[in-house]
Design a protein around this motif. Structure first.
Motif, mmCIF file in Angstrom:
data_model
loop_
_atom_site.group_PDB
_atom_site.id
_atom_site.type_symbol
_atom_site.label_atom_id
_atom_site.label_comp_id
_atom_site.label_asym_id
_atom_site.label_seq_id
_atom_site.Cartn_x
_atom_site.Cartn_y
_atom_site.Cartn_z
ATOM 1 N N PHE A 82 -37.984 -14.981 27.028
ATOM 2 C CA PHE A 82 -38.786 -16.206 27.082
ATOM 3 C C PHE A 82 -40.021 -15.975 26.228
ATOM 4 N N TYR A 83 -40.250 -16.861 25.277
ATOM 5 C CA TYR A 83 -41.391 -16.789 24.374
ATOM 6 C C TYR A 83 -41.537 -15.380 23.770
ATOM 7 N N PRO A 96 -35.344 -18.711 33.243
ATOM 8 C CA PRO A 96 -36.211 -19.543 32.395
ATOM 9 C C PRO A 96 -35.425 -20.134 31.226
ATOM 10 N N PRO A 98 -35.165 -22.231 27.449
ATOM 11 C CA PRO A 98 -35.941 -22.330 26.202
ATOM 12 C C PRO A 98 -36.795 -23.596 26.141
ATOM 13 N N GLU A 101 -40.485 -23.549 26.856
ATOM 14 C CA GLU A 101 -41.454 -23.053 25.868
ATOM 15 C C GLU A 101 -42.320 -24.197 25.323
ATOM 16 N N ALA A 128 -42.415 -16.674 34.232
ATOM 17 C CA ALA A 128 -42.316 -16.827 32.771
ATOM 18 C C ALA A 128 -43.528 -17.550 32.176
#
Ligand SMILES: C[S@@+](CC[C@H](N)C(=O)[O-])C[C@H]1O[C@@H](n2cnc3c(N)ncnc32)[C@H](O)[C@@H]1O
Length: 280
Positions: A82-83, A96, A98, A101, A128
């Motif tokens: 994540f990120y 989490p 995408p 984001e 996240a």
């Protein structure tokens, strides 16, 4: 007895997953084999002719079997990116996505020139959002969840990634002192209960229902969160929420009387994904 080579293991796993109706069978087989070998996927190509050990073969077989039963790959490998960071995940937390984001991007935009702003992530799950915001801005972030089990995962992610996050168990923002928050972010549960029958089995049968469902309409948590946010956020502070499918109209109506400067960001597929509102 000779064991399979890496290449044959990928091919056989792909065939099994394809037969079982699993999406992206080759990629999934490679990820699961990589997990059994404690290696990245690139290793599989460089060592295609190596034989699996008995133990690797047993692990790979178990992972394939779990995936065929519907267990999401991320719960098997126990990780999700994540990120740009790797988060530990298991059945205690939502994996989490995408799309979330976009919520992080919107929050970072707000925080760019507000170094002192107090930030709260409600329904933190794996942590996240909170961990990412803490690490990207180098500040302490607050984060709540109603699930003690999720908070264990989130705390461990924060510790591992070196993020300063103060976690606490709370029903939404109930435990927050009035007017003490500058920015409240949340990706709340937003799936209507009635959609349960039509959901992907990977989601419905494996991810925590407390992270997914929000009453019959899917709007119940938004309603309570917006109500509580009105107390928790200072005047002029901001509320940022991820939007569920077809929730925009209902959420906008809830924000109509006490919030201003409503702004909506769409995701890459063009769906409204993030709503931002400023407390009057
Ligand atoms: C959609 S998940 C989001 C998880 C994480 N923030 C993410 O974006 O991946 C919603 C989260 O809200 C939590 N939650 C559900 N109801 C809640 C409540 N009443 N108060 C606090 N947290 C709640 C769930 O436990 C879950 O972790």
């Amino acid at each position: 007895m000779p064991f399979l080579t890496i290449q044959s293991a990928v091919e056989q796993g792909t065939a099994l997953l394809e037969e079982g109706g699993v999406g992206a069978p080759r990629l999934t087989a490679e990820v699961l084999l990589g997990h059994a070998l404690h290696s990245e996927r690139a290793y599989l190509y460089a060592h295609a002719r190596d034989e699996l050990t008995e133990l690797q073969w047993i692990h790979y077989g178990r992972y394939l079997n779990d995936r065929l039963k519907g267990k999401p790959t991320q719960y098997i490998t126990r990780k999700q990116e994540f990120y740009g960071r790797e988060f530990y995940v298991d059945e205690r937390v939502l994996i989490p996505r995408p799309e979330t984001e976009h919520l992080v991007e919107a929050a970072l935009e707000f925080l760019r020139d507000q170094p002192q702003a107090r930030v709260l992530d409600v329904g933190t799950g794996s942590g996240a959002i909170a961990v990412t915001l803490a690490l990207e801005t180098g500040r302490r972030v607050f984060a709540s969840d109603i699930s003690a089990a999720a908070l264990e995962v989130a705390s461990s992610n924060a510790r591992k990634l070196g993020a300063e996050v103060a976690f606490f168990e709370s029903d939404l923002a109930e435990a927050i002192a009035p007017g003490s928050i500058d920015l409240l972010v949340s990706n709340p549960p937003y799936v209507p209960g009635a959609d349960q029958a039509n959901m992907q089995r990977e989601v419905r049968d494996w991810e925590p229902h407390v992270a997914l469902f929000a009453g019959d309409s899917g709007l119940e948590i938004y309603r309570r969160l917006i109500d509580q946010a009105l107390g928790a956020i200072r005047s002029g502070g901001h509320l940022l929420m991820e939007l569920g499918f077809q929730s925009l109209e209902g959420v906008e109506t809830m924000l109509a009387s006490d919030w201003v400067d409503l702004a909506v960001t769409s995701d890459l597929a063009g769906w409204p994904r993030v709503i931002c509102a400023t407390r009057r």
